[in-house]
Design an enzyme around this catalytic site. Structure first.
Site, PDB file in Angstrom:
ATOM      1  CG  ASP A   7      -1.919   0.983   1.164  1.00  0.00           C
ATOM      2  OD1 ASP A   7      -2.189   1.811  -0.268  1.00  0.00           O
ATOM      3  OD2 ASP A   7      -2.375   1.842   2.678  1.00  0.00           O
ATOM      4  CD  GLU A  67      -4.867   0.231  -3.020  1.00  0.00           C
ATOM      5  OE1 GLU A  67      -6.312  -0.153  -2.429  1.00  0.00           O
ATOM      6  OE2 GLU A  67      -4.537   0.761  -1.889  1.00  0.00           O
ATOM      7  CG  ASP A 140      -1.388   2.869   5.732  1.00  0.00           C
ATOM      8  OD1 ASP A 140      -1.071   3.914   5.089  1.00  0.00           O
ATOM      9  OD2 ASP A 140      -0.812   3.227   7.031  1.00  0.00           O
TER      10      ASP A 140
END
Length: 164
Positions: A7, A67, A140
């Site tokens: 992330d 991501e 996260d």
């Protein structure tokens, strides 16, 4: 297959490392890499690179799932997060690891089965799928695990989201 999920960020980058074999998940590591707020951006990115290199060396992942950036109205923040994302991609490339990119909608669909799922639903499914006692914190880290799970569910002989 060992997967490192990322992330991306420059202040906080979440990572989650899982092993996926025979439709069974095993949690290997999860956490965040943080950088100091009043440090030069280049030094923060170097810290991120060094920490990712250590994780990659330790776990030897077969794939990195990242991501995609969600563009918001703060362009300055989006650019800085993009720098952090670029460092993650560079770390993978240096190690010869294939990189796969997933949108938030794809991650939610793969983890929960519904592309418009709420963050809490995704976190709960991460906990269940990885047989964890509690939802990983901070967000996260949980998001990084979700991206790794997404890749496990999406990977096959041919994965159309590969950079390489």
């Amino acid at each position: 297959m060992v997967i490192i999920g990322i992330d991306p960020g420059f202040a906080i980058t979440g990572y989650g490392i899982i092993e996926y074999s025979g439709n069974i998940f095993k949690l290997m590591d999860v956490g965040v890499i943080t950088t100091e707020a009043h440090t030069e951006l280049s030094d923060r990115l170097l810290t991120l690179n060094n920490e990712l290199d250590v994780l990659i060396s330790r776990y030897q992942p077969d794939a990195m799932a990242v991501e995609e950036l969600f563009f918001n109205t703060n362009v300055k923040t989006a650019i800085k997060v993009g720098h952090g994302r670029g460092v993650a991609l560079l770390s993978a490339a240096k190690a010869g690891i294939k990189v796969y990119e997933y949108t938030p909608l794809q991650v939610k669909q793969a983890v929960v089965g519904y592309g418009r799922a709420k963050k809490e639903q995704v976190q709960q499914m991460v906990k269940v799928l990885l047989n964890m006692d509690k939802i990983p914190k901070p967000d996260d880290a949980a998001d990084a695990l979700a991206v790794a799970i997404c890749h496990a569910h999406s990977s096959g002989p041919v994965n159309r989201y590969s950079y390489r």
